[in-house]
Design a protein around this motif. Structure first.
Motif, short mmCIF file in Angstrom:
data_model
loop_
_atom_site.label_atom_id
_atom_site.label_comp_id
_atom_site.label_asym_id
_atom_site.label_seq_id
_atom_site.Cartn_x
_atom_site.Cartn_y
_atom_site.Cartn_z
N ASP A 117 -74.85 69.91 48.60
CA ASP A 117 -73.62 69.10 48.71
C ASP A 117 -72.60 69.54 47.67
OD1 ASP A 117 -75.05 67.77 50.56
OD2 ASP A 117 -75.39 65.95 49.38
N SER A 145 -68.81 70.91 48.27
CA SER A 145 -67.67 70.27 47.61
C SER A 145 -66.86 71.29 46.82
CB SER A 145 -68.13 69.18 46.65
OG SER A 145 -68.99 68.30 47.29
N TYR A 150 -65.11 63.88 46.16
CA TYR A 150 -66.33 64.27 46.87
C TYR A 150 -67.54 63.43 46.47
CZ TYR A 150 -63.26 68.10 47.89
OH TYR A 150 -62.17 68.84 48.30
N LYS A 182 -64.71 73.44 49.12
CA LYS A 182 -63.52 72.72 49.60
C LYS A 182 -62.48 72.60 48.50
CE LYS A 182 -65.90 70.09 53.12
NZ LYS A 182 -66.66 68.88 53.31
#
Length: 598
Positions: free
Chosen positions: A308, A312, A358, A315
């Protein structure tokens, strides 16, 4: 094309760039009275809270001047030294710049460095004296400073106030009359510069570009030259407060492109866009890759969140092209990333954005810079050390080079002594000192980048009572006597707390680190020794005492040997516990190492 003007706003932090941009948007009726709010272009919560611009923002305005319609493309840029990368990209997409100087604070370090960036790109500079309505404003003296800096005439300087809107009409007139229209050939193959990108969770990556030659049409097949990938232009348009789709964006104009790209790596800011069928042969030059100054490890608190965290970071990289990261692992923290930042504020912002946008709680290790190490076996070829744990053993090491910077500090003459002693304490060497006016002094130092990474900026503001501005530029690598300081907890080295430190500071910092950790690490059932070591030599030690149960409570009266026996038994148990016990380090301990001077 002769009715298009592309310009950006450059200034030091807090000289009123975003407020003046609001006034320009109001004067050109780009935003309605309903939509108006302070710092309209700063759309991130963080930007509004802190009152700083983090991202460049592009917006198009339409304005009628002397009966003709003009299109003005404005890019509002950040002012902090850490975000000069954003500024350099914005400048490459413009023909002119508004140089804003605060009438109360005069010219600051960042004003000068952003101005040089603009002059290197041959931009037309329009000087604007902002905040002239303040009681503490000193327009005559500051105007003289601007004339000395730019060599312009007194009548060229526009007086304005972002708060009241005074002088905005004059600024718009100067933009139209002084900034040259974009040059370019409409019939040539498409050539467009990408200067920004945003990630939209529904539509993929939105690319923001400026067309240099040719034109871009909706549905056209386009090619990214740096990566060689081809896409269809699903939608092109211009940026008002909201996106306005158009069929064609022609030479000289600024617009956005959506083509359903999902991968961050495929869009390189500074890349050239061209037509897939008839591509242009020459890429737009002058773009350089971002050079991170500060490195730190970012680890998820829970190792299961590693993937994850990667998503994040990718992005976030779309919105902030200056973030660089690569996977790494640590014995103490598990899997994470080694990230490169432009400075400490940048690191803080990234950490904050990961948590807010996030929902990732992360542990950040001690920041450091990258060094070059040479071994005795091969003293000619250097290898890069981004992480202190990569440094070879002292016995194999020949020498270490560290990055140096040229620091420019502008301050009031009353604080010269304080600033100098701070810089000398940080291993700085003064190169020259110039009195800009009787009150203001410009000091230049050569100093190691590693020394300004931690708390230099905060301390500079403290010793100068807030009256010092600071800017720096790298000047290459120099050999230094550096040692690797390790922290051992319960005889185990904690790689996340290792640091490369100059030999003269090693004992002092080692002592402070152990004392700080003793306060922060919670007490366990057994004694925990905290040691600072250079190689095999221990230079400082503190002990966290064990929490002990009163085992002798039940022995009242009787012989002392009964108590002694119980205590010995407890001691053996503690010893065994210490061999198997591992010590948890709280997140505050990692951050506290940065604030050793508090």
């Amino acid at each position: 094309m002769k009715h298009i003007r592309n310009f950006c706003i450059i200034a030091h932090i807090d000289h009123g760039k975003s407020t003046l941009a609001d006034r320009l948007l109001g004067a050109t009726q780009t935003v309605t009275a309903r939509e108006e709010k302070a710092q309209l272009l700063d759309n991130m919560d963080l930007e509004r809270e802190r009152g700083i611009t983090i991202k460049s923002h592009a917006i198009q305005m339409e304005y009628k001047y002397k009966g003709e319609d003009y299109i003005l493309n404005l890019i509002d840029t950040p002012g902090h030294v850490d975000f000069s990368y954003e500024v350099s990209r914005s400048i490459a997409a413009c023909e002119g710049a508004l140089l804003i100087v605060d009438a109360a604070q005069s010219i600051q370090a960042q004003t000068i460095s952003n101005l040089y960036l603009a002059l290197e790109n041959d931009l037309e500079i329009i000087p604007v004296l902002n905040k002239v309505d303040l009681p503490s404003a000193n327009p005559e003296e500051v105007s003289d400073d601007i004339i000395d800096l730019l060599g312009c005439k007194l009548e060229d300087i526009i007086h304005a106030s972002g708060k009241t809107g005074f002088g905005v009409e004059n600024i718009l007139a100067a933009i139209i009359e002084k900034i040259p229209p974009p040059k370019g050939i409409k019939d040539e193959p498409l050539q467009a510069l990408i200067f920004d990108s945003h990630y939209n969770p529904f539509r993929g990556i939105e690319v923001i570009f400026r067309v240099k030659n040719g034109e871009i049409r909706k549905g056209q097949k386009i090619k990214f030259m740096a990566t060689g990938n081809e896409y269809f232009a699903d939608e092109v348009g211009t940026l008002k407060l909201n996106q306005v789709p158009k069929d064609v964006i022609s030479t000289g104009d600024v617009g956005y492109l959506i083509s359903g790209i999902k991968e961050a790596k495929e869009v390189k800011v500074g890349d050239t866009l061209t037509d897939a069928k008839t591509p242009t042969t020459n890429m737009i030059t002058g773009f350089e890759d971002v050079k991170p100054m500060v490195f730190a490890g970012i680890y998820p608190v829970d190792t299961e969140d590693y993937e994850d965290l990667r998503a994040s970071m990718e992005k976030l990289q779309l919105n902030d092209a200056s973030l660089v990261f690569a996977p790494e692992s640590s014995a103490a923290l598990g899997f994470g990333f080694r990230c490169g930042f432009l400075g400490m504020l940048h690191l803080e912002i990234i950490q904050e954005r990961l948590e807010r946008e996030y929902d990732m709680t992360v542990i950040t290790t001690v920041p450091n810079v990258s060094y070059l190490a040479y071994t005795k076996k091969d003293p000619e070829t250097p290898f890069v050390v981004n992480n202190p744990s990569d440094l070879p053993e002292p016995s194999r090491l020949d020498r270490v080079e560290e990055p140096f910077i040229k620091a420019t500090i502008i301050t009031k003459s009353d604080f010269v002594g304080n600033v100098m002693s701070l810089c000398i304490e940080k291993r700085g060497v003064i190169t020259h000192q110039t009195y800009l006016t009787t009150e203001r002094v410009e000091l230049s130092f050569d100093m190691p980048l590693a020394e300004i990474v931690f708390d230099f900026y905060d301390r500079l503001k403290t010793v100068s009572k807030g009256y010092a501005s600071f800017d720096y530029s790298p000047i290459g690598m120099r050999t230094s006597k550096l040692v690797k300081l390790d922290v051992l907890l319960n005889s185990q080295p904690v790689d996340a707390l290792s640091a490369l430190i100059h030999e003269s500071n090693a004992y002092h910092i080692g002592k402070k680190m152990t004392e700080k950790l003793r306060e922060l690490i919670p007490r366990q059932q057994f004694d925990i020794p905290i040691q600072a070591a250079i190689g095999a030599k221990i230079i400082a030690r503190e002990t966290i005492k064990a929490l002990r149960k009163d085992v002798t409570a039940k022995c009242y009266g009787g012989d002392i040997s009964r108590k002694r026996k119980l205590l010995e038994k407890q001691k053996k148990g503690k010893k065994r516990m210490r061999l198997v016990g591992n010590v948890e380090i709280p997140q505050e301990a990692f951050m506290a190492v940065l604030k050793l001077n508090d």
